[in-house]
Enzyme design. Structure first.
Site, mmCIF file in Angstrom:
data_model
loop_
_atom_site.group_PDB
_atom_site.id
_atom_site.type_symbol
_atom_site.label_atom_id
_atom_site.label_comp_id
_atom_site.label_asym_id
_atom_site.label_seq_id
_atom_site.Cartn_x
_atom_site.Cartn_y
_atom_site.Cartn_z
ATOM 1 N N ASN A 134 -20.640 20.093 -123.257
ATOM 2 C CA ASN A 134 -20.923 21.318 -124.016
ATOM 3 C C ASN A 134 -19.673 21.710 -124.813
ATOM 4 O O ASN A 134 -18.643 21.054 -124.715
ATOM 5 C CB ASN A 134 -21.396 22.448 -123.095
ATOM 6 C CG ASN A 134 -20.361 22.797 -122.054
ATOM 7 O OD1 ASN A 134 -19.267 23.219 -122.380
ATOM 8 N ND2 ASN A 134 -20.701 22.576 -120.779
ATOM 9 N N ASP A 139 -25.100 25.252 -108.108
ATOM 10 C CA ASP A 139 -24.558 26.453 -108.758
ATOM 11 C C ASP A 139 -23.345 26.890 -107.951
ATOM 12 O O ASP A 139 -23.461 27.480 -106.879
ATOM 13 C CB ASP A 139 -25.623 27.553 -108.817
ATOM 14 C CG ASP A 139 -25.163 28.707 -109.699
ATOM 15 O OD1 ASP A 139 -23.960 29.030 -109.673
ATOM 16 O OD2 ASP A 139 -26.006 29.273 -110.419
#
Ligand code: C5P
Length: 422
Positions: free
Chosen positions: A222, A318
């Protein structure tokens, strides 16, 4: 882990050995700044003085130079120092910028970001903490315009000492007298003791993007540059924290003086975070990929006549949520980041509750904002107290404000005296 009191005692300092840039504004109180110079020098500080044009009406450059033992800077367009970008240098090499007296005019310029003389340019160019000692006529002090400027300066993180109440040179009585030299010296020492408030605290910072492998040569990534995370690690280090900086493959270099753990993927980042625990504070600034390729090939994928490859994804752990929801050994303060492109406050508030972290630093990363990969950030700090919108600031400034807020929370400093209440 040291107690708050122990950490406070260890970080206590005076102005000894510090470099102070003293901007003397134009007011009758400029005389007292001469005494301030003397007292700071008694403490072992070195003082570089700057005089505004108006200040020269009250004290002479010669007396200030003789007292401080330093060249007096007066001119924005000084050719000798301009060759080495003099005004930027002046403002950056100091440990603290003190403005005494801070006149109504200087404060107005600062609040509005004017840079039309040496003093205001220095104040706009500096990334060093600033302490103002206002001095002016009582009606000027009380005027809504001045009060508005004080409010703005407070929200910009500027600190104040005084003014005191008393009789003025103009014959009026009320608030507006500059703080006495000994009060200013104490306020300056307090500034230094508030630096280093995170000594003895172990803080983990995740930063940068993750690279999720497709095969040995390809990956999914990203656009995170890691700039905000690196700035945070630096600011926390500057406050004396022991920083473990867990970074994905980012463009920016990690700061010196922190423990750097380099990882590639989310799985590696999770393992590094678990290995770094326990910590006093966890700051999760990394842009962790939500998914990884379920079974990354250990050989380079080849073009095939049989069609295009189909990638199957698996959900990444997560990390923020698992640390936030630890039942044993949870860091006392867990901070997540939320990069949003729409409904920033709403989405980030929901994210805070969903993940279970204490604070969320939210920002709008729509391409039009230029924040991702840029030098600035505009954040909203979301806590159980609600949403607090910060102005658009340099990422380093966002970092130092956040570091100060973290210090307030984990090592609260005694309340400074003499700060005007608003
Ligand atoms: O879920 P989302 O990516 O929007 O949340 C962002 C926050 O969660 C950031 O603080 C990021 O570092 C953290 N995060 C994480 N592990 C993930 C995904 C996000 O720690 N797998």
């Amino acid at each position: 882990m040291p107690t708050d009191a122990a950490a406070g005692v260890r970080s206590r300092q005076d102005a000894g050995g510090k470099q102070i840039l003293l901007i003397i504004g134009g007011g009758i109180a400029a005389y007292n700044s001469l005494e301030l110079i003397r007292r700071l020098q008694d403490q072992g500080a070195s003082v570089t003085p700057v005089l505004t044009r108006a200040a020269e009406e009250f004290v002479t450059p010669l007396s200030v130079a003789a007292l401080s033992g330093s060249a007096v800077h007066r001119d924005l367009f000084d050719l000798t120092s301009e060759a080495e970008m003099g005004h930027i240098q002046l403002s950056r090499s100091a440990d603290l910028v003190v403005v005494a007296p801070a006149t109504a005019d200087l404060m107005a310029k600062m609040a509005q970001g004017h840079a039309n003389d040496l003093a205001s340019t220095l104040l706009l160019a500096t990334d060093t903490p600033v302490l103002l000692a206002p001095a002016m006529n009582v009606r000027m002090w009380q005027h809504p315009a001045t009060q508005r400027n004080i409010y703005l300066l407070h929200s910009d993180g500027v600190n104040f000492v005084g003014p005191n109440e008393g009789g003025m040179a103009c014959g009026e009585f009320g608030p507006g007298r500059m703080a006495e030299p000994e009060e200013m010296v104490a306020a300056i020492a307090a500034q230094f003791s508030s630096q280093g408030r995170l000594q003895g605290r172990r803080i983990l910072v995740t930063s940068g993007p993750t690279h999720e492998p497709i095969d040995p040569v390809r990956y999914i990534a990203n656009r995170s540059s890691g700039a905000q995370g690196a700035a945070l690690a630096r600011a926390l280090r500057d406050q004396g924290a022991e920083v473990v900086f867990i970074t994905g493959p980012a463009e920016v270099r990690p700061p010196e003086g922190v423990e750097v753990v380099r990882v590639q993927s989310a799985l590696e980042m999770e393992a590094a975070v678990q290995a770094a625990l326990p910590v006093d504070v966890g700051v999760f600034a990394a842009a962790v990929a939500d998914w990884r390729v379920a079974s990354a090939s250990d050989r380079k994928l080849k073009k095939s006549k049989d069609g295009l490859p189909v990638l199957e994804f698996a959900e990444n752990p997560d990390i923020l949520r698992s640390v936030s929801q630890m039942t044993k050994g949870r860091p006392p303060l867990v901070i997540g980041f939320a990069a949003e492109t729409n409904d920033v406050v709403e989405n980030a508030t929901a994210k805070r509750l969903r993940k279970g972290c204490d604070w969320i630093v939210a920002n709008d990363v729509s391409p039009s904002t230029g924040i991702m990969g840029g030098a600035e950030n505009a954040v909203i700090l979301i806590s159980d107290q609600g949403a607090e919108e910060w102005p658009r600031l340099d990422k380093a400034e966002v970092a130092s404000r956040l570091a100060a807020r973290i210090a307030d929370r984990v090592a609260p400093a005694p309340l400074a005296e003499g700060v005007p209440s608003l």
